[in-house]
Design a protein around this motif. Structure first.
Motif, PDB file in Angstrom:
ATOM      1  N   ALA A  64       0.832  -1.319   0.033  1.00  0.00           N
ATOM      2  CA  ALA A  64       0.024   0.124   0.035  1.00  0.00           C
ATOM      3  C   ALA A  64       0.641   1.117  -0.150  1.00  0.00           C
ATOM      4  CB  ALA A  64      -0.836  -0.159   1.012  1.00  0.00           C
ATOM      5  N   PRO A  65       1.957   1.458   0.728  1.00  0.00           N
ATOM      6  CA  PRO A  65       2.667   2.484   0.567  1.00  0.00           C
ATOM      7  C   PRO A  65       3.602   2.901  -0.459  1.00  0.00           C
ATOM      8  CG  PRO A  65       3.343   1.323   2.919  1.00  0.00           C
ATOM      9  CD  PRO A  65       2.469   0.603   1.948  1.00  0.00           C
ATOM     10  N   LEU A  66       3.558   1.785  -1.376  1.00  0.00           N
ATOM     11  CA  LEU A  66       4.365   1.802  -2.484  1.00  0.00           C
ATOM     12  C   LEU A  66       3.547   2.179  -3.775  1.00  0.00           C
ATOM     13  CD1 LEU A  66       6.892  -1.147  -1.814  1.00  0.00           C
ATOM     14  CD2 LEU A  66       7.302   1.389  -1.561  1.00  0.00           C
ATOM     15  N   THR A  67       2.131   1.978  -3.522  1.00  0.00           N
ATOM     16  CA  THR A  67       1.138   2.047  -4.631  1.00  0.00           C
ATOM     17  C   THR A  67       1.240   3.741  -5.346  1.00  0.00           C
ATOM     18  OG1 THR A  67      -0.319   0.658  -3.580  1.00  0.00           O
ATOM     19  CG2 THR A  67      -1.173   1.998  -5.386  1.00  0.00           C
ATOM     20  N   PRO A  68       1.486   3.858  -6.682  1.00  0.00           N
ATOM     21  CA  PRO A  68       1.296   5.000  -7.186  1.00  0.00           C
ATOM     22  C   PRO A  68       0.391   5.789  -7.177  1.00  0.00           C
ATOM     23  CG  PRO A  68       2.415   3.492  -8.489  1.00  0.00           C
ATOM     24  CD  PRO A  68       1.853   2.596  -7.627  1.00  0.00           C
ATOM     25  N   ARG A  72       2.612   6.380   0.082  1.00  0.00           N
ATOM     26  CA  ARG A  72       3.715   7.502   0.898  1.00  0.00           C
ATOM     27  C   ARG A  72       4.956   7.264   0.054  1.00  0.00           C
ATOM     28  NH1 ARG A  72       4.534   6.842   7.187  1.00  0.00           N
ATOM     29  NH2 ARG A  72       2.260   7.290   7.132  1.00  0.00           N
ATOM     30  N   TYR A  73       5.399   6.288  -0.032  1.00  0.00           N
ATOM     31  CA  TYR A  73       6.884   6.113  -0.789  1.00  0.00           C
ATOM     32  C   TYR A  73       6.686   5.731  -2.489  1.00  0.00           C
ATOM     33  CZ  TYR A  73       7.680   5.273   4.176  1.00  0.00           C
ATOM     34  OH  TYR A  73       7.568   5.474   5.649  1.00  0.00           O
ATOM     35  N   ALA A  74       5.781   5.991  -2.953  1.00  0.00           N
ATOM     36  CA  ALA A  74       5.346   5.733  -4.267  1.00  0.00           C
ATOM     37  C   ALA A  74       6.540   6.696  -5.213  1.00  0.00           C
ATOM     38  CB  ALA A  74       4.010   5.992  -4.875  1.00  0.00           C
ATOM     39  N   LYS A  75       6.692   7.829  -4.794  1.00  0.00           N
ATOM     40  CA  LYS A  75       7.596   8.774  -5.615  1.00  0.00           C
ATOM     41  C   LYS A  75       9.046   8.024  -5.268  1.00  0.00           C
ATOM     42  CE  LYS A  75       4.732  12.821  -5.878  1.00  0.00           C
ATOM     43  NZ  LYS A  75       4.325  14.079  -5.557  1.00  0.00           N
TER      44      LYS A  75
END
Length: 376
Positions: A64-68, A72-75
């Motif tokens: 979930a934190p990596l989802t574009p 939160r951490y996608a960028k």
């Protein structure tokens, strides 16, 4: 909270396996049957089944934190992917430059001159000798990192944007919760499942997830529970499309469960035929073919509830010669971790060794057999 129907069916699964085991004891075969239970194999299948139930809760939290767009951490992940790709591309350029600087004619020693030079074989040996090992490691590692991070971004974004809840909100239709909605949901899921299951066998990216289910050299009801744990890292023709037709999300999930529950009973050698229904429904006979590693059986009979999709789209094969279960090259392990990861590791290894982006993408998305043909 809605309970998954597949969880409610677990007692029936266990009872059915006990009944199949009892039938085998009452009807022993002169030689060992592929359908007979073997402790290590059965435990591997059961552990993978439990893992498939737990995995979505873990992967949802991790990804979930990596989802574009929403994570939160996608960028940061996107930046990491682009940087890794840039490093790998620079490494490719350097490798080509270093590899092109081969010794001039007349400067090779007699031992070097006797090395093979036919086509790619000898030329590649000379090229590799001219490239520092550190450069190969940096380039290969960066390529693997770029592809892996891209897989995470693409799969999580696709999943988020094609979820049935998202698409249902965009649809002007609502079929309600009656028989019509369930009929459309179950039949529609079965149709989409055929194409996604077919893609599982035609793209190595999807095969890396699905190969888990084909890894056993035995075939009994426990094999049905040998399910993948990495579905979150793949992309499919979205089942959320059913919600665009007005099927509510809860019914889509029930359709999924009905589809999975039906598939359980076809994983047996105890039932040889279901008679005239074989023309319409998937059966143990049809699905035994699907699990065969025989050449004539490869990539056939992808249907779940209905076999008519295979008959319509040219992938049907009746059961004839004895089925040899497992993979064309078996992995010879009962370790659930290796069963779940061995093809992902093989993909990473091929990408690491590749020298072009076309090959790297090919090792991920082209057919499972393409890698062997490419290396051969």
């Amino acid at each position: 909270m809605k309970v998954d129907l597949t969880v409610l069916a677990i007692p029936a699964f266990v009872a059915s396996m006990a009944a199949e085991y009892a039938w085998q004891k009452r009807n022993p075969a002169p030689d060992r049957r592929a359908g007979d239970y073997e402790f290590a194999d059965t435990m591997a299948s059961l552990s993978m089944g439990v893992g498939s139930l737990i995995a979505p809760y873990i992967t949802d939290r991790l990804l979930a934190p990596l989802t574009p767009r929403t994570g939160r951490y996608a960028k940061a992940l996107m930046g990491f992917s682009l940087a890794s790709a840039a490093v790998a591309t620079a490494g490719d350029v350097l490798r080509r430059h270093r590899g092109s600087g081969l010794p001039e004619a007349g400067t090779l020693s007699s031992s070097s001159a006797s090395a093979p030079t036919d086509g790619e074989g000898g030329g590649r040996l000379e090229r590799d000798a001219a490239i520092p090992p550190a450069l190969r490691r940096i380039t290969g590692g960066s390529a693997v990192s770029a592809v892996a991070s891209t897989v995470v971004m693409v799969s999580t974004l696709w999943s988020a944007q094609t979820a049935s809840s998202v698409l249902f909100r965009r649809s002007p239709l609502d079929l309600g919760s009656g028989p019509l909605a369930y009929a459309v949901g179950i039949l529609g899921w079965d149709f989409l499942y055929y194409w996604n299951h077919r893609l599982d066998h035609e793209s190595r990216w999807l095969w890396a997830m699905h190969v888990v289910h084909h890894s056993s050299e035995r075939y009994n009801l426990s094999t049905a529970l040998r399910q993948p744990v990495a579905e979150a890292l793949t992309i499919y023709v979205p089942y959320g499309l059913l919600s665009l037709l007005g099927v509510r999300s809860a019914i889509v999930q029930d359709a999924r469960a009905v589809n999975l529950i039906y598939q359980f009973w076809v994983h047996t050698e105890a039932i040889r035929s279901i008679g005239p229904l074989e023309k319409v429904l998937n059966s143990p006979s049809h699905h035994r073919v699907h699990h065969g590693s025989n050449r004539r059986y490869l990539d056939r009979n992808h249907g779940s509830i209905l076999i008519i999709w295979d008959r319509l789209f040219g992938t049907y094969e009746p059961e004839g010669e004895d089925v040899v279960y497992g993979l064309t090259t078996n992995i010879n392990t009962f370790n659930p971790v290796r069963i779940a990861t061995h093809e992902w590791v093989a993909i990473a290894r091929d990408i690491f060794r590749s020298e072009t982006w076309s090959d790297r993408v090919g090792y991920l998305v082209r057919g499972p057999g393409w890698a062997g043909a490419r290396q051969g």
